[in-house]
Design a protein around this motif. Sequence first.
Motif, PDB file in Angstrom:
ATOM      1  N   ASN A  21     -13.688   1.598 -14.547  1.00 62.22           N
ATOM      2  CA  ASN A  21     -12.295   1.523 -14.989  1.00 62.22           C
ATOM      3  C   ASN A  21     -12.245   1.260 -16.503  1.00 62.22           C
ATOM      4  O   ASN A  21     -11.533   1.943 -17.244  1.00 62.22           O
ATOM      5  CB  ASN A  21     -11.574   0.415 -14.208  1.00 62.22           C
ATOM      6  N   ASP A  22     -13.044   0.317 -16.971  1.00 58.21           N
ATOM      7  CA  ASP A  22     -13.060  -0.013 -18.411  1.00 58.21           C
ATOM      8  C   ASP A  22     -13.522   1.177 -19.246  1.00 58.21           C
ATOM      9  O   ASP A  22     -12.954   1.490 -20.281  1.00 58.21           O
ATOM     10  CB  ASP A  22     -14.028  -1.184 -18.686  1.00 58.21           C
ATOM     11  N   ASP A  23     -14.582   1.852 -18.796  1.00 58.53           N
ATOM     12  CA  ASP A  23     -15.208   2.894 -19.632  1.00 58.53           C
ATOM     13  C   ASP A  23     -14.560   4.266 -19.504  1.00 58.53           C
ATOM     14  O   ASP A  23     -14.577   5.042 -20.447  1.00 58.53           O
ATOM     15  CB  ASP A  23     -16.703   3.033 -19.283  1.00 58.53           C
ATOM     16  N   TYR A  24     -14.037   4.580 -18.335  1.00 60.84           N
ATOM     17  CA  TYR A  24     -13.516   5.947 -18.136  1.00 60.84           C
ATOM     18  C   TYR A  24     -12.038   5.969 -17.752  1.00 60.84           C
ATOM     19  O   TYR A  24     -11.481   7.040 -17.501  1.00 60.84           O
ATOM     20  CB  TYR A  24     -14.314   6.659 -17.024  1.00 60.84           C
ATOM     21  N   GLY A  25     -11.410   4.814 -17.669  1.00 65.42           N
ATOM     22  CA  GLY A  25      -9.982   4.755 -17.325  1.00 65.42           C
ATOM     23  C   GLY A  25      -9.688   5.212 -15.911  1.00 65.42           C
ATOM     24  O   GLY A  25      -8.560   5.605 -15.605  1.00 65.42           O
ATOM     25  N   MET A  26     -10.704   5.168 -15.048  1.00 60.07           N
ATOM     26  CA  MET A  26     -10.437   5.562 -13.662  1.00 60.07           C
ATOM     27  C   MET A  26      -9.687   4.431 -12.947  1.00 60.07           C
ATOM     28  O   MET A  26      -9.824   3.268 -13.305  1.00 60.07           O
ATOM     29  CB  MET A  26     -11.758   5.840 -12.923  1.00 60.07           C
ATOM     30  N   PHE A  27      -8.904   4.787 -11.949  1.00 56.72           N
ATOM     31  CA  PHE A  27      -8.103   3.788 -11.232  1.00 56.72           C
ATOM     32  C   PHE A  27      -8.970   3.087 -10.177  1.00 56.72           C
ATOM     33  O   PHE A  27      -9.500   3.742  -9.286  1.00 56.72           O
ATOM     34  CB  PHE A  27      -6.892   4.461 -10.570  1.00 56.72           C
ATOM     35  N   HIS A  28      -9.080   1.781 -10.308  1.00 58.61           N
ATOM     36  CA  HIS A  28      -9.898   1.004  -9.366  1.00 58.61           C
ATOM     37  C   HIS A  28      -9.044   0.624  -8.157  1.00 58.61           C
ATOM     38  O   HIS A  28      -8.154  -0.201  -8.272  1.00 58.61           O
ATOM     39  CB  HIS A  28     -10.432  -0.244 -10.091  1.00 58.61           C
ATOM     40  N   LEU A  29      -9.339   1.225  -7.027  1.00 60.45           N
ATOM     41  CA  LEU A  29      -8.545   0.956  -5.823  1.00 60.45           C
ATOM     42  C   LEU A  29      -9.400   0.229  -4.781  1.00 60.45           C
ATOM     43  O   LEU A  29     -10.301   0.818  -4.175  1.00 60.45           O
ATOM     44  CB  LEU A  29      -8.005   2.283  -5.261  1.00 60.45           C
ATOM     45  N   SER A  30      -9.110  -1.055  -4.628  1.00 60.11           N
ATOM     46  CA  SER A  30      -9.896  -1.882  -3.696  1.00 60.11           C
ATOM     47  C   SER A  30      -9.073  -2.156  -2.435  1.00 60.11           C
ATOM     48  O   SER A  30      -7.990  -2.750  -2.501  1.00 60.11           O
ATOM     49  CB  SER A  30     -10.262  -3.197  -4.398  1.00 60.11           C
ATOM     50  N   SER A  31      -9.588  -1.734  -1.288  1.00 59.80           N
ATOM     51  CA  SER A  31      -8.845  -1.975  -0.043  1.00 59.80           C
ATOM     52  C   SER A  31      -8.768  -3.473   0.252  1.00 59.80           C
ATOM     53  O   SER A  31      -7.757  -3.963   0.763  1.00 59.80           O
ATOM     54  CB  SER A  31      -9.488  -1.233   1.132  1.00 59.80           C
ATOM     55  N   GLY A  32      -9.823  -4.214  -0.107  1.00 56.64           N
ATOM     56  CA  GLY A  32      -9.811  -5.671   0.112  1.00 56.64           C
ATOM     57  C   GLY A  32      -8.639  -6.298  -0.639  1.00 56.64           C
ATOM     58  O   GLY A  32      -7.921  -7.150  -0.105  1.00 56.64           O
ATOM     59  N   GLU A  33      -8.429  -5.846  -1.878  1.00 54.11           N
ATOM     60  CA  GLU A  33      -7.325  -6.409  -2.680  1.00 54.11           C
ATOM     61  C   GLU A  33      -5.966  -6.039  -2.100  1.00 54.11           C
ATOM     62  O   GLU A  33      -5.066  -6.869  -2.050  1.00 54.11           O
ATOM     63  CB  GLU A  33      -7.394  -5.868  -4.111  1.00 54.11           C
ATOM     64  N   ILE A  34      -5.855  -4.775  -1.676  1.00 46.71           N
ATOM     65  CA  ILE A  34      -4.571  -4.323  -1.109  1.00 46.71           C
ATOM     66  C   ILE A  34      -4.236  -5.165   0.138  1.00 46.71           C
ATOM     67  O   ILE A  34      -3.121  -5.637   0.314  1.00 46.71           O
ATOM     68  CB  ILE A  34      -4.662  -2.822  -0.693  1.00 46.71           C
ATOM     69  N   LEU A  35      -5.262  -5.347   0.987  1.00 49.19           N
ATOM     70  CA  LEU A  35      -5.036  -6.109   2.221  1.00 49.19           C
ATOM     71  C   LEU A  35      -4.680  -7.561   1.902  1.00 49.19           C
ATOM     72  O   LEU A  35      -3.782  -8.149   2.518  1.00 49.19           O
ATOM     73  CB  LEU A  35      -6.282  -6.048   3.115  1.00 49.19           C
ATOM     74  N   LYS A  36      -5.369  -8.148   0.923  1.00 50.57           N
ATOM     75  CA  LYS A  36      -5.127  -9.558   0.605  1.00 50.57           C
ATOM     76  C   LYS A  36      -3.752  -9.769  -0.035  1.00 50.57           C
ATOM     77  O   LYS A  36      -3.158 -10.826   0.101  1.00 50.57           O
ATOM     78  CB  LYS A  36      -6.245 -10.102  -0.279  1.00 50.57           C
ATOM     79  N   LYS A  37      -3.246  -8.735  -0.729  1.00 49.51           N
ATOM     80  CA  LYS A  37      -1.884  -8.835  -1.267  1.00 49.51           C
ATOM     81  C   LYS A  37      -0.877  -8.971  -0.125  1.00 49.51           C
ATOM     82  O   LYS A  37       0.060  -9.752  -0.215  1.00 49.51           O
ATOM     83  CB  LYS A  37      -1.550  -7.568  -2.077  1.00 49.51           C
ATOM     84  N   VAL A  38      -1.108  -8.215   0.948  1.00 49.23           N
ATOM     85  CA  VAL A  38      -0.196  -8.300   2.096  1.00 49.23           C
ATOM     86  C   VAL A  38      -0.316  -9.690   2.741  1.00 49.23           C
ATOM     87  O   VAL A  38       0.681 -10.292   3.130  1.00 49.23           O
ATOM     88  CB  VAL A  38      -0.483  -7.182   3.127  1.00 49.23           C
ATOM     89  N   VAL A  39      -1.547 -10.197   2.804  1.00 49.92           N
ATOM     90  CA  VAL A  39      -1.754 -11.550   3.360  1.00 49.92           C
ATOM     91  C   VAL A  39      -0.930 -12.564   2.575  1.00 49.92           C
ATOM     92  O   VAL A  39      -0.278 -13.445   3.126  1.00 49.92           O
ATOM     93  CB  VAL A  39      -3.255 -11.940   3.316  1.00 49.92           C
ATOM     94  N   GLY A  40      -0.912 -12.380   1.258  1.00 50.79           N
ATOM     95  CA  GLY A  40      -0.203 -13.309   0.366  1.00 50.79           C
ATOM     96  C   GLY A  40       1.287 -13.341   0.627  1.00 50.79           C
ATOM     97  O   GLY A  40       1.959 -14.315   0.283  1.00 50.79           O
ATOM     98  N   LYS A  41       1.826 -12.282   1.246  1.00 46.68           N
ATOM     99  CA  LYS A  41       3.280 -12.231   1.483  1.00 46.68           C
ATOM    100  C   LYS A  41       3.692 -13.050   2.702  1.00 46.68           C
ATOM    101  O   LYS A  41       4.873 -13.258   2.950  1.00 46.68           O
ATOM    102  CB  LYS A  41       3.732 -10.773   1.684  1.00 46.68           C
TER     103      LYS A  41
END
Length: 216
Positions: A21-41
């Motif tokens: 992501n830092d070097d090539y500007g690619m979008f970092h998509l982490s399923s763990g993060e997406i799932l944990k965001k829902v947990v946070g709600k």
Amino acid sequence: MNIILLGLPGAGKGSFAKKLNDDYGMFHLSSGEILKKVVGKNTSLGKEINNYINKGELVPDDITVNLMKKKIKQISNKNIIFDGFPRSIKQAEELDKILKQFAEKIDLCIYLKVAVEELIKRISGRRICKIDGSIHNLEFDSPSADEECSENSGNLYIREDDKPEVVKKRIENSKKKTKLLANYYENKGILESIKTTDKSIDDSYEEMKNILVKYS
Ligand code: AMP
């Protein structure tokens, strides 16, 4: 270019995705993060997901795929690094279908291979800063004696699912599925492997960059 980083928990998928992501500007998509965001709600879905995560089990495919589908639709720059997704053949097939809707596909799957003993050591040393969420590692980061984040004076904590009993279960649950996924992408002719045991992150990342050149 869309890339999957495949590997058992602790293989370094998140660290390499951040570098890409830092070097090539690619979008970092982490399923763990997406799932944990829902947990946070703290919704009923969040509580259901939390139960699976805390036990070291995979969240059911339908829940994970739906959340990932929604997120992929929102990403306009479709140069995505998938971190932690897919984790089953069903998810891989669904991902192919989702990307097809955007005339996209998976171009490359990089399989990060690490010895299980090293994985357990790495994950057991992982700590998160309570204040900024940054990830540290007692194995590599030479933390201060009181285990504080260098940027903040917040204490570091261990993720519930990084505790040793749960880590072992996560690795066991992932072994077979990871192999099947490696076969799935090998059959498509887009699998590359990097052995990262006993190698520095920088050396493995150099190998990764060489692979990217080959596929671009
Ligand atoms: P990670 O941050 O990638 O290690 O994911 C943390 C936890 O989230 C995993 O142990 C699973 O419980 C859940 N998880 C993450 N990605 C997936 C996925 N693709 N399918 C099912 N569960 C997942």
